[in-house]
Design a protein around this motif. Structure first.
Motif, PDB file in Angstrom:
ATOM      1  N   ILE A  41     113.624 -12.266 -16.857  1.00 54.32           N
ATOM      2  CA  ILE A  41     112.256 -11.747 -16.874  1.00 54.32           C
ATOM      3  C   ILE A  41     111.882 -11.249 -15.476  1.00 54.32           C
ATOM      4  CG2 ILE A  41     109.820 -12.411 -17.143  1.00 54.32           C
ATOM      5  CD1 ILE A  41     110.707 -13.990 -19.632  1.00 54.32           C
ATOM      6  N   GLY A  42     112.352 -11.932 -14.436  1.00 57.27           N
ATOM      7  CA  GLY A  42     112.144 -11.445 -13.072  1.00 57.27           C
ATOM      8  C   GLY A  42     112.791 -10.088 -12.864  1.00 57.27           C
ATOM      9  N   LEU A  43     113.990  -9.912 -13.400  1.00 58.45           N
ATOM     10  CA  LEU A  43     114.674  -8.621 -13.302  1.00 58.45           C
ATOM     11  C   LEU A  43     113.891  -7.542 -14.048  1.00 58.45           C
ATOM     12  CD1 LEU A  43     117.211  -7.047 -12.393  1.00 58.45           C
ATOM     13  CD2 LEU A  43     118.310  -7.801 -14.505  1.00 58.45           C
ATOM     14  N   LEU A  44     113.378  -7.876 -15.208  1.00 57.05           N
ATOM     15  CA  LEU A  44     112.553  -6.929 -15.970  1.00 57.05           C
ATOM     16  C   LEU A  44     111.280  -6.593 -15.194  1.00 57.05           C
ATOM     17  CD1 LEU A  44     111.806  -5.383 -18.553  1.00 57.05           C
ATOM     18  CD2 LEU A  44     110.975  -7.550 -19.498  1.00 57.05           C
ATOM     19  N   ARG A  45     110.655  -7.588 -14.614  1.00 54.64           N
ATOM     20  CA  ARG A  45     109.420  -7.382 -13.847  1.00 54.64           C
ATOM     21  C   ARG A  45     109.660  -6.500 -12.621  1.00 54.64           C
ATOM     22  NH1 ARG A  45     107.413 -10.272  -9.792  1.00 54.64           N
ATOM     23  NH2 ARG A  45     108.870 -11.971 -10.131  1.00 54.64           N
ATOM     24  N   ASN A  55     102.082  -8.222 -14.309  1.00 49.50           N
ATOM     25  CA  ASN A  55     101.220  -9.392 -14.179  1.00 49.50           C
ATOM     26  C   ASN A  55     101.399 -10.353 -15.350  1.00 49.50           C
ATOM     27  OD1 ASN A  55     100.189  -8.452 -11.761  1.00 49.50           O
ATOM     28  ND2 ASN A  55      98.374  -7.559 -12.692  1.00 49.50           N
ATOM     29  N   PHE A  56     101.526  -9.815 -16.550  1.00 51.05           N
ATOM     30  CA  PHE A  56     101.719 -10.678 -17.718  1.00 51.05           C
ATOM     31  C   PHE A  56     103.068 -11.388 -17.636  1.00 51.05           C
ATOM     32  CE2 PHE A  56     102.030 -11.885 -22.188  1.00 51.05           C
ATOM     33  CZ  PHE A  56     100.735 -12.347 -22.414  1.00 51.05           C
ATOM     34  N   LEU A  57     104.094 -10.670 -17.203  1.00 48.74           N
ATOM     35  CA  LEU A  57     105.425 -11.268 -17.051  1.00 48.74           C
ATOM     36  C   LEU A  57     105.433 -12.349 -15.968  1.00 48.74           C
ATOM     37  CD1 LEU A  57     107.611  -8.068 -17.476  1.00 48.74           C
ATOM     38  CD2 LEU A  57     107.471 -10.009 -19.065  1.00 48.74           C
ATOM     39  N   THR A  58     104.660 -12.142 -14.901  1.00 41.91           N
ATOM     40  CA  THR A  58     104.559 -13.164 -13.853  1.00 41.91           C
ATOM     41  C   THR A  58     103.963 -14.449 -14.422  1.00 41.91           C
ATOM     42  OG1 THR A  58     104.349 -11.508 -12.101  1.00 41.91           O
ATOM     43  CG2 THR A  58     103.556 -13.731 -11.597  1.00 41.91           C
ATOM     44  N   GLN A  59     102.919 -14.311 -15.241  1.00 43.29           N
ATOM     45  CA  GLN A  59     102.311 -15.492 -15.857  1.00 43.29           C
ATOM     46  C   GLN A  59     103.317 -16.209 -16.762  1.00 43.29           C
ATOM     47  OE1 GLN A  59      99.445 -16.946 -15.056  1.00 43.29           O
ATOM     48  NE2 GLN A  59     100.054 -18.583 -16.442  1.00 43.29           N
ATOM     49  N   ILE A  60     104.117 -15.432 -17.493  1.00 45.03           N
ATOM     50  CA  ILE A  60     105.161 -16.014 -18.344  1.00 45.03           C
ATOM     51  C   ILE A  60     106.161 -16.788 -17.491  1.00 45.03           C
ATOM     52  CG2 ILE A  60     107.170 -15.419 -19.773  1.00 45.03           C
ATOM     53  CD1 ILE A  60     105.358 -13.172 -20.980  1.00 45.03           C
ATOM     54  N   GLN A  61     106.549 -16.234 -16.348  1.00 47.27           N
ATOM     55  CA  GLN A  61     107.498 -16.936 -15.483  1.00 47.27           C
ATOM     56  C   GLN A  61     106.930 -18.273 -15.008  1.00 47.27           C
ATOM     57  OE1 GLN A  61     108.487 -13.426 -12.822  1.00 47.27           O
ATOM     58  NE2 GLN A  61     110.511 -14.387 -13.090  1.00 47.27           N
ATOM     59  N   ILE A  62     105.651 -18.320 -14.693  1.00 47.41           N
ATOM     60  CA  ILE A  62     105.007 -19.570 -14.287  1.00 47.41           C
ATOM     61  C   ILE A  62     105.072 -20.577 -15.435  1.00 47.41           C
ATOM     62  CG2 ILE A  62     102.757 -20.600 -13.710  1.00 47.41           C
ATOM     63  CD1 ILE A  62     102.218 -17.868 -12.175  1.00 47.41           C
ATOM     64  N   GLU A  63     104.787 -20.108 -16.655  1.00 49.06           N
ATOM     65  CA  GLU A  63     104.813 -20.983 -17.827  1.00 49.06           C
ATOM     66  C   GLU A  63     106.236 -21.449 -18.139  1.00 49.06           C
ATOM     67  OE1 GLU A  63     102.679 -18.319 -20.415  1.00 49.06           O
ATOM     68  OE2 GLU A  63     100.791 -18.773 -19.380  1.00 49.06           O
ATOM     69  N   LEU A  64     107.224 -20.597 -17.888  1.00 57.72           N
ATOM     70  CA  LEU A  64     108.614 -21.006 -18.106  1.00 57.72           C
ATOM     71  C   LEU A  64     109.036 -22.095 -17.120  1.00 57.72           C
ATOM     72  CD1 LEU A  64     110.360 -17.628 -19.000  1.00 57.72           C
ATOM     73  CD2 LEU A  64     109.943 -19.591 -20.514  1.00 57.72           C
ATOM     74  N   PHE A  65     108.508 -22.061 -15.898  1.00 60.91           N
ATOM     75  CA  PHE A  65     108.794 -23.151 -14.966  1.00 60.91           C
ATOM     76  C   PHE A  65     108.246 -24.463 -15.509  1.00 60.91           C
ATOM     77  CE2 PHE A  65     110.460 -20.595 -11.537  1.00 60.91           C
ATOM     78  CZ  PHE A  65     111.239 -21.500 -10.847  1.00 60.91           C
ATOM     79  N   GLY A 117     118.691   2.221 -24.950  1.00 57.00           N
ATOM     80  CA  GLY A 117     118.015   3.496 -24.773  1.00 57.00           C
ATOM     81  C   GLY A 117     117.607   3.752 -23.333  1.00 57.00           C
ATOM     82  N   HIS A 118     117.393   2.680 -22.592  1.00 57.28           N
ATOM     83  CA  HIS A 118     117.006   2.769 -21.180  1.00 57.28           C
ATOM     84  C   HIS A 118     117.299   1.405 -20.565  1.00 57.28           C
ATOM     85  CE1 HIS A 118     114.410   3.019 -17.629  1.00 57.28           C
ATOM     86  NE2 HIS A 118     114.401   4.330 -17.798  1.00 57.28           N
ATOM     87  N   VAL A 119     117.685   1.380 -19.310  1.00 59.34           N
ATOM     88  CA  VAL A 119     118.041   0.117 -18.658  1.00 59.34           C
ATOM     89  C   VAL A 119     116.889  -0.888 -18.749  1.00 59.34           C
ATOM     90  CG1 VAL A 119     118.597  -0.951 -16.432  1.00 59.34           C
ATOM     91  CG2 VAL A 119     119.751   1.148 -17.123  1.00 59.34           C
ATOM     92  N   THR A 120     115.674  -0.438 -18.525  1.00 65.18           N
ATOM     93  CA  THR A 120     114.524  -1.343 -18.568  1.00 65.18           C
ATOM     94  C   THR A 120     114.350  -1.946 -19.953  1.00 65.18           C
ATOM     95  OG1 THR A 120     113.457  -0.093 -16.809  1.00 65.18           O
ATOM     96  CG2 THR A 120     112.042  -1.497 -18.141  1.00 65.18           C
ATOM     97  N   VAL A 121     114.481  -1.132 -20.977  1.00 64.79           N
ATOM     98  CA  VAL A 121     114.371  -1.598 -22.361  1.00 64.79           C
ATOM     99  C   VAL A 121     115.503  -2.590 -22.654  1.00 64.79           C
ATOM    100  CG1 VAL A 121     114.412  -0.884 -24.789  1.00 64.79           C
ATOM    101  CG2 VAL A 121     113.195   0.510 -23.091  1.00 64.79           C
ATOM    102  N   SER A 122     116.687  -2.288 -22.168  1.00 64.60           N
ATOM    103  CA  SER A 122     117.830  -3.178 -22.384  1.00 64.60           C
ATOM    104  C   SER A 122     117.617  -4.536 -21.718  1.00 64.60           C
ATOM    105  CB  SER A 122     119.117  -2.533 -21.870  1.00 64.60           C
ATOM    106  OG  SER A 122     119.411  -1.372 -22.616  1.00 64.60           O
TER     107      SER A 122
END
Length: 189
Positions: A41-45, A55-65, A117-122
């Motif tokens: 998720i950090g790589l995606l962010r 910002n939403f992905l950052t919040q997810i990372q906090i929750e995953l910790f 289809g795109h590196v980010t999507v992958s």
């Protein structure tokens, strides 16, 4: 504090609270997969995506910790999880609300789609599939050491969110979604 302790050189590690277990323990596998998911998720962010997604992905990372800490703590730990933040219904609802929000701008699903289809999507699809594995491992652990139901629900919603985010990123990056259309077999002809 040193990074290396040499305490794991014999194939054992400590859970939160000090209990020593083999590195192949179900609990270690579960929270190790959460760590892997968090890294993806950090790589995606780190990709060229909107600040809202970041910002939403950052919040997810906090929750995953928090989830990793929950998984690293034995159910019967006498220290009662030492102020580990729980996963709340509100955090699950935030995922559901974001899924619904993203989904309103997407075409309805009529087929399964192929990841890519795109590196980010992958990257997003890789994170989604790691999340599904983390969910399976958490359920395996749950069957012999009960976990809070919110952790299990959160992981399920997170994989749904990552799927919808992948579709949304495809749209934002103007990438065509490739439908999975199974080949007909000789018996069907």
């Amino acid at each position: 504090m040193k990074i290396y302790t040499k305490t794991g050189d014999e194939g054992f590690t400590s859970l939160y609270g000090g209990k020593r277990v083999p590195k192949s323990n179900d609990r270690i596998d579960a929270y190790g997969t959460i760590d892997e998911l968090n890294s993806f998720i950090g790589l995606l962010r780190d990709q060229e995506i909107s600040i809202t997604h970041k910002n939403f992905l950052t919040q997810i990372q906090i929750e995953l910790f928090s989830i990793g800490s929950i998984l690293a703590t034995p159910h019967n730990n006498q220290k009662k999880k030492l102020n580990i933040q729980k996963i709340s219904i509100e955090e699950i609802e935030a995922l559901e609300n974001e899924i619904d929000h993203l989904d309103t701008s997407l075409n309805p699903m009529t087929h399964f789609i192929l990841p890519g289809g795109h590196v980010t999507v992958s990257y997003c699809h890789v994170a989604r599939s790691i999340c599904r594995r983390a969910e399976r491992l958490a359920y395996a652990l749950h069957h012999h050491e009960p976990l809070e139901k919110e952790v299990l629900i959160y992981l399920n919603r997170l994989s749904d969110y990552l799927f919808v985010l992948a579709r949304k990123l495809s749209k934002e990056l103007t990438v065509e979604e490739i439908k999975w259309i199974p080949k007909k077999t000789n018996k069907e002809v």
